[in-house]
Write a protein that holds these residues in place. Structure first.
Motif, PDB file in Angstrom:
ATOM      1  N   GLY A 229       0.795  -1.245   0.014  1.00 44.00           N
ATOM      2  CA  GLY A 229      -0.052   0.012  -0.057  1.00 44.00           C
ATOM      3  C   GLY A 229       0.837   1.237  -0.040  1.00 44.00           C
ATOM      4  O   GLY A 229       0.644   2.307  -0.695  1.00 44.00           O
ATOM      5  N   ALA A 237      -9.075  -1.993  -8.161  1.00 43.35           N
ATOM      6  CA  ALA A 237      -9.798  -3.233  -7.972  1.00 43.35           C
ATOM      7  C   ALA A 237     -10.399  -3.767  -9.416  1.00 43.35           C
ATOM      8  O   ALA A 237     -11.154  -3.111 -10.220  1.00 43.35           O
ATOM      9  N   SER A 345      -9.176  -7.215  -2.610  1.00 45.34           N
ATOM     10  CA  SER A 345      -8.047  -6.491  -3.033  1.00 45.34           C
ATOM     11  C   SER A 345      -7.451  -5.562  -1.968  1.00 45.34           C
ATOM     12  O   SER A 345      -6.173  -5.015  -2.037  1.00 45.34           O
ATOM     13  N   ASP A 346      -8.244  -4.809  -1.200  1.00 43.12           N
ATOM     14  CA  ASP A 346      -7.842  -3.857  -0.303  1.00 43.12           C
ATOM     15  C   ASP A 346      -6.826  -4.495   0.714  1.00 43.12           C
ATOM     16  O   ASP A 346      -6.027  -3.581   1.554  1.00 43.12           O
TER      17      ASP A 346
END
Length: 567
Positions: A229, A237, A345-346
């Protein structure tokens, strides 16, 4: 019959499996295997993408799109495809030189090349790549992959990392004071956990467990380490929309060498993986259709913005061990990865880069094939030199150069050894071994005066053509008849033909008759191309040595009359 065989050779294994009948039980087993492989492939696809100089989502897109099509269109029952370590060096170099759009163009071109290679029947050529070359450049790639992860594993502060091996390590040494203890601890703990799980509980997905625990530690303890990140804050996404990469004639020419390298690596690794899979399940893949499937998959991956892909040996083996029996398992692995991209995906943002570096250290160790490397070091000097040269060129120069030089030197080494194995003799003491084809080996017994006989064992190609001429020159004054025994000559190339033609010309000027006995179909066809075959007037042909000896006796005792009758 030939058309039916060609149709089968270019039929995807998925269609064959569906034709056999696909039951609910097969679907259950393939789904379990697909989920197992997806768990293994998830962190690996992200790690390989980052190591290649791309964002982690590119690796996942590749695993979904190319992974699905490799299984659906390929020629293997259980092959699993996606991004692999073999491409890391090439991808990094292409992105650095031509940008990511240049990589997409090179991948698309490589896909076209693979399709052409498949329909051209080149799938079986993989067996002609010698083991020292394969092991040399694979081990070299492993060293480069491991070297590329040192920055993330140690947490070094560097604006950029040089692409070349020696400058890269020079930059690492210069930045040694920026080492971050917490990052090293995170990477070392992940590496130790993976090794421990692999040793004591190999059935568990060590890569995924290490990534999950490392990400949980970062999220819960708010550890100040670099993560996916922090390096890639704007990851998309879902799957991107397909589209053609920008291209021009100049760009096509610029990325052409890289496209050839990608196609070569994809073909080699896919076919090697398919061979390994065949050995594990007792099946037989279709090599040419496998290349076609790989080509289609790489074209699709490029259209969706993905990386080059090929069959992955480790994921294919995992697939088999998890119970896969059809290509549906590889397709299910791609679908499970797609679900992760869409709904989880986060979570990638918390994965520390040091943990992914630990995964790639393990990938590099597996690629190195250290046991085979050590075995090859015990081989004869030629094989050992070929191994070390390919390895050194891969690490220090360029992968394309390493492959080209390695294959070229391997071919020269093979030809030298073949020339040493070919025997050209006219002394019965040199023919003491029993004949395998029943032909009398005592070729000089009871030879008429003025008759010389030579037996050639092995292919008569350019590596030994001059030796035949030298042997004939050593007989002294030209004899009346020379018998060339060619039953054991399976192949005659252009240089061999030129040598025979030279012998015939010299014999004609010296008044010597050439008789060839026991010639096989291919050498005879080559001689007929230059009018030295049975329809010609320069060589007499006999079916075996006994008949050649009879003809020689007639000519030696009554040369003029016999020559007129025989011609």
């Amino acid at each position: 019959m030939r058309a039916d065989g060609r149709l089968i050779a270019f039929t995807p294994k998925l269609l064959t499996v569906l034709h056999e009948g696909y039951s609910v039980d097969r679907l259950r087993r393939d789904s379990i295997a697909g989920l197992t492989v997806a768990i293994v492939a998830l962190p690996l696809a992200m790690a390989l993408a980052i190591a290649s100089g791309a964002s982690p989502d590119k690796g996942l897109v590749t695993a979904v799109i190319a992974g699905f099509l490799i299984s659906a269109l390929g020629g293997s029952r259980v092959q699993v495809g996606g991004p692999t370590g073999a491409f890391v060096v090439v991808i990094f170099s292409v992105i650095a030189q031509h940008g990511y759009d240049g990589l997409l163009l090179a991948t698309l071109m490589a896909g076209v090349m693979l399709i052409i290679a498949g329909y051209a029947g080149l799938g079986s050529l993989v067996r002609f790549i010698p083991q020292p070359v394969v092991t040399g450049f694979t081990a070299g790639i492993a060293v480069i992959i491991a070297s590329s992860q040192v920055k993330d594993f140690l947490g070094l502060s560097m604006e950029s990392v040089p692409a070349d091996f020696l400058p890269k390590w020079g930059a690492y040494f210069a930045a040694r004071d920026s080492l971050q203890v917490l990052t090293v601890t995170m990477g070392a703990a992940s590496l130790a956990l993976i090794i421990a799980l692999r040793k004591w509980t190999p059935r568990l997905p060590g890569f995924l467990i290490a990534v999950i625990l490392a990400a949980a530690a970062v999220a819960l303890l708010h550890l100040p380490v670099e993560t996916i990140g922090s390096r890639f804050p704007d990851l998309p996404a879902g799957l991107p929309a397909p589209g053609l990469p920008d291209f021009s004639l100049a760009k096509v020419q610029a990325v052409m060498p890289s496209a050839f390298t990608i196609a070569f690596l994809a073909g080699i690794e896919a076919l090697l993986s398919a061979v390994v899979a065949d050995g594990m399940i007792g099946s037989r893949h279709r090599p040419n259709q496998e290349l076609v499937g790989q080509g289609m998959a790489n074209i699709a991956s490029a259209l969706f913005g993905g990386l080059p892909a090929t069959g992955a040996i480790a994921r294919t083996a995992t697939n088999i061990k998890a119970g896969a029996i059809t290509p549906v398992s590889g397709m299910m692995h791609a679908l499970f990865l797609l679900l992760f991209i869409l709904f989880a995906s986060d979570l990638m943002a918390y994965v520390p880069l040091a943990a992914l570096a630990a995964i790639l250290f393990m990938v590099a160790w597996g690629m190195s094939e250290h046991h085979r490397f050590i075995q090859l070091l015990r081989m004869p000097n030629g094989d050992r030199a070929l191994l070390l040269l390919t390895f050194g060129l891969t690490v220090l120069v360029d992968l394309t150069v390493a492959i080209g030089v390695g294959v070229t030197l391997a071919s020269l080494l093979f030809m030298m050894r073949m020339s040493q194995a070919v025997e050209i003799a006219n002394d019965s003491s040199e023919m003491a071994a029993p004949s395998e084809d029943g032909e009398d080996i005592h070729q000089r017994d009871a030879l008429p005066a003025g008759v010389e006989v030579f037996r050639i064992d092995g292919p008569l190609f350019f590596g030994v053509a001059n030796e035949l001429l030298d042997t004939l020159r050593r007989v002294g004054p030209p004899p009346k008849i020379i018998i060339l025994r060619m039953r054991r000559v399976p192949l005659l190339d252009a240089s061999g033909v030129a040598t025979i033609e030279d012998i015939v010309r010299r014999a004609a000027s010296a008044g010597t008759q050439i008789i060839v006995s026991g010639i096989q179909a291919q050498p005879l066809a080559m001689l007929e191309r230059i009018s030295l075959g049975r329809a010609g007037q320069h060589i007499l042909f006999s079916d075996d040595f006994s008949d050649a000896l009879r003809v020689a006796t007639v000519i030696a005792t009554a040369p003029s009359a016999a020559a007129e009758r025989l011609n």
